[in-house]
Design a protein around this motif. Structure first.
Motif, PDB file in Angstrom:
ATOM      1  N   HIS A  50      -3.860   0.897   2.019  1.00  0.00           N
ATOM      2  CA  HIS A  50      -3.121  -0.370   2.126  1.00  0.00           C
ATOM      3  C   HIS A  50      -3.242  -1.215   0.866  1.00  0.00           C
ATOM      4  N   LEU A  51      -4.288  -0.965   0.079  1.00  0.00           N
ATOM      5  CA  LEU A  51      -4.406  -1.705  -1.176  1.00  0.00           C
ATOM      6  C   LEU A  51      -3.664  -0.990  -2.300  1.00  0.00           C
ATOM      7  N   VAL A  52      -3.592   0.334  -2.209  1.00  0.00           N
ATOM      8  CA  VAL A  52      -2.836   1.086  -3.225  1.00  0.00           C
ATOM      9  C   VAL A  52      -1.350   0.750  -3.085  1.00  0.00           C
ATOM     10  N   ASN A  53      -0.909   0.693  -1.839  1.00  0.00           N
ATOM     11  CA  ASN A  53       0.485   0.340  -1.578  1.00  0.00           C
ATOM     12  C   ASN A  53       0.544  -0.746  -0.502  1.00  0.00           C
ATOM     13  N   PRO A  54       0.447  -2.006  -0.914  1.00  0.00           N
ATOM     14  CA  PRO A  54       0.251  -3.092   0.064  1.00  0.00           C
ATOM     15  C   PRO A  54       1.510  -3.639   0.720  1.00  0.00           C
ATOM     16  N   LYS A  55       2.644  -2.978   0.530  1.00  0.00           N
ATOM     17  CA  LYS A  55       3.902  -3.507   1.046  1.00  0.00           C
ATOM     18  C   LYS A  55       3.857  -3.802   2.551  1.00  0.00           C
ATOM     19  N   LYS A  56       3.413  -2.803   3.304  1.00  0.00           N
ATOM     20  CA  LYS A  56       3.364  -2.931   4.761  1.00  0.00           C
ATOM     21  C   LYS A  56       2.333  -3.996   5.159  1.00  0.00           C
ATOM     22  N   LEU A  57       1.208  -3.970   4.461  1.00  0.00           N
ATOM     23  CA  LEU A  57       0.133  -4.935   4.732  1.00  0.00           C
ATOM     24  C   LEU A  57       0.640  -6.366   4.542  1.00  0.00           C
ATOM     25  N   TRP A  58       1.404  -6.580   3.483  1.00  0.00           N
ATOM     26  CA  TRP A  58       1.914  -7.926   3.190  1.00  0.00           C
ATOM     27  C   TRP A  58       2.928  -8.365   4.245  1.00  0.00           C
ATOM     28  N   THR A  59       3.780  -7.432   4.672  1.00  0.00           N
ATOM     29  CA  THR A  59       4.746  -7.751   5.736  1.00  0.00           C
ATOM     30  C   THR A  59       4.007  -8.173   7.006  1.00  0.00           C
ATOM     31  N   GLN A  60       2.975  -7.401   7.354  1.00  0.00           N
ATOM     32  CA  GLN A  60       2.196  -7.735   8.561  1.00  0.00           C
ATOM     33  C   GLN A  60       1.465  -9.057   8.392  1.00  0.00           C
ATOM     34  N   THR A  61       0.943  -9.289   7.179  1.00  0.00           N
ATOM     35  CA  THR A  61       0.213 -10.526   6.910  1.00  0.00           C
ATOM     36  C   THR A  61       1.113 -11.732   7.162  1.00  0.00           C
ATOM     37  N   LYS A  62       2.356 -11.645   6.681  1.00  0.00           N
ATOM     38  CA  LYS A  62       3.283 -12.762   6.860  1.00  0.00           C
ATOM     39  C   LYS A  62       3.607 -12.972   8.337  1.00  0.00           C
ATOM     40  N   GLN A  63       3.722 -11.832   9.058  1.00  0.00           N
ATOM     41  CA  GLN A  63       4.000 -11.934  10.498  1.00  0.00           C
ATOM     42  C   GLN A  63       2.848 -12.615  11.231  1.00  0.00           C
ATOM     43  N   VAL A  64       1.613 -12.206  10.913  1.00  0.00           N
ATOM     44  CA  VAL A  64       0.456 -12.716  11.645  1.00  0.00           C
ATOM     45  C   VAL A  64       0.086 -14.131  11.195  1.00  0.00           C
ATOM     46  N   LEU A  65       0.109 -14.365   9.891  1.00  0.00           N
ATOM     47  CA  LEU A  65      -0.418 -15.639   9.377  1.00  0.00           C
ATOM     48  C   LEU A  65       0.648 -16.708   9.143  1.00  0.00           C
ATOM     49  N   GLY A  66       1.908 -16.339   9.099  1.00  0.00           N
ATOM     50  CA  GLY A  66       2.958 -17.329   8.847  1.00  0.00           C
ATOM     51  C   GLY A  66       2.746 -18.044   7.522  1.00  0.00           C
TER      52      GLY A  66
ATOM     53  N   LYS B 294      -5.188   3.401  -7.847  1.00  0.00           N
ATOM     54  CA  LYS B 294      -5.985   4.377  -7.084  1.00  0.00           C
ATOM     55  C   LYS B 294      -7.279   4.753  -7.799  1.00  0.00           C
ATOM     56  N   GLU B 295      -7.188   4.895  -9.106  1.00  0.00           N
ATOM     57  CA  GLU B 295      -8.360   5.383  -9.867  1.00  0.00           C
ATOM     58  C   GLU B 295      -9.487   4.357  -9.954  1.00  0.00           C
ATOM     59  N   ARG B 296      -9.196   3.133  -9.540  1.00  0.00           N
ATOM     60  CA  ARG B 296     -10.257   2.110  -9.556  1.00  0.00           C
ATOM     61  C   ARG B 296     -11.023   2.068  -8.228  1.00  0.00           C
ATOM     62  N   ILE B 297     -10.606   2.868  -7.257  1.00  0.00           N
ATOM     63  CA  ILE B 297     -11.148   2.748  -5.894  1.00  0.00           C
ATOM     64  C   ILE B 297     -12.206   3.805  -5.596  1.00  0.00           C
ATOM     65  N   ILE B 298     -13.316   3.363  -4.994  1.00  0.00           N
ATOM     66  CA  ILE B 298     -14.293   4.285  -4.403  1.00  0.00           C
ATOM     67  C   ILE B 298     -14.332   3.954  -2.912  1.00  0.00           C
TER      68      ILE B 298
END
Ligand code: ZN
Length: 305
Positions: free
Chosen positions: A99-115, A129-133
């Protein structure tokens, strides 16, 4: 001033997104290695960097940025922050990483939940991706000077939530696993937005209690003693809310009625009710928290509703 020294190597930084103090913080552990826990939201990245400077840590010195989970207020700023921290790797739950590599869906949900609150935190920026462990339960991150962070998988608030246990002061960085601590009142309130999972949250709190911590470091907001007592009280509070909301659903009650019954029975919540009503972020919480329980019960107990 953004930073505050908590002990000989742990600092907190009040991130103050859109100038709101005491809402969300990062922690910095400065041993041989340096780790920041929680990037916080996008809108406070500059403040975090200012806090680091106050502590006397150069951006290049940061080895790790750990996030408890990928919600916008905890990890939304990670992608941008990492651009300033050339040597840092992001430590995140394997379930949260995509969700951090491709946060599009996460951001859509965030707007829905948090307004509107979503806009105060700012968009969730992608992390290369290469920065993530990815880190999993029981993994230990050694920071040198006998300091270790142990990863605890503590789902419930989110399905991919981590807590971090620090061995020397026996403290736990709880993310949102242990609720929201209103330091001014010494009161904990729930944070149970959709997709909340009550059983998992309760099991996660028990897991934290088993670690016999002395301190909790809440991301919202700050350090607190009486750790086990606070955790037990939080478990009881979630159970109480669950019972009230479940009954409310069976009786077809409105949100407002359910909330009134919560205030009747939850003394902590009653104590801070006015503060919450007047707080630009927290006033949204009661609806979101109740909604989290309702969706959970609908999914697992009320199949035909
Ligand atoms: Zn949060």
């Amino acid at each position: 001033m953004y930073s505050k020294k908590l002990n000989n190597f742990i600092y907190m930084i009040d991130l103050k997104p859109v100038d709101i103090e005491n809402l969300v913080c990062s922690y910095v552990l400065k041993a041989a290695k340096v780790v920041i826990i929680e990037s916080g939201p996008l809108t406070s990245v500059e403040n975090l960097l200012a806090g680091l400077k106050e502590i006397g840590i150069k951006n290049e010195q940061v080895d790790y940025l750990a996030v408890s989970h990928v919600h916008a207020d905890h990890a939304g700023g990670a992608g941008v922050l990492l651009r300033y921290l050339p040597n840092a790797k992001l430590l995140v739950h394997p379930g949260g990483a995509p969700h951090l590599v491709n946060p599009k869906k996460l951001w859509t949900q965030t707007k829905q939940v948090l307004g509107k609150v979503a806009e105060m935190y700012g968009e969730v920026e992608p992390v290369p991706k290469e920065r993530i462990i990815t880190v999993t339960d029981e993994m230990t991150i050694s920071l040198g000077e006998s300091v270790e962070l142990k990863v605890l998988d503590t789902p419930g608030h989110a399905s991919h939530e981590l807590s971090f246990y620090e061995n020397t002061a026996r403290g736990i960085f709880t993310g949102d696993t242990a609720g929201i601590y209103l330091d001014k009142f010494d009161v904990v309130i729930p944070t149970t937005p959709p997709l909340f999972y009550l059983e998992k949250a309760s099991a996660s709190i028990s897991r934290l209690i088993e670690m016999a911590p002395k301190r909790l470091y809440y991301s919202h907001f700050g350090p607190a003693d009486d750790a086990v007592k606070k955790l037990k009280a939080y478990a009881a509070q979630l159970k109480l809310w669950g019972e009230i909301i479940f009954d409310g659903m069976k009786n077809g009650e409105e949100f407002a009625t359910i909330y009134e019954r919560i205030l009747e029975k939850d003394a902590s919540m009653k104590q801070v009710a006015d503060f919450i009503d007047n707080h630009v972020v927290f006033r949204e919480i009661k609806t979101r928290d109740i909604e989290g329980f309702i969706k959970y019960f609908k999914k697992y107990f009320f199949e035909n509703l």
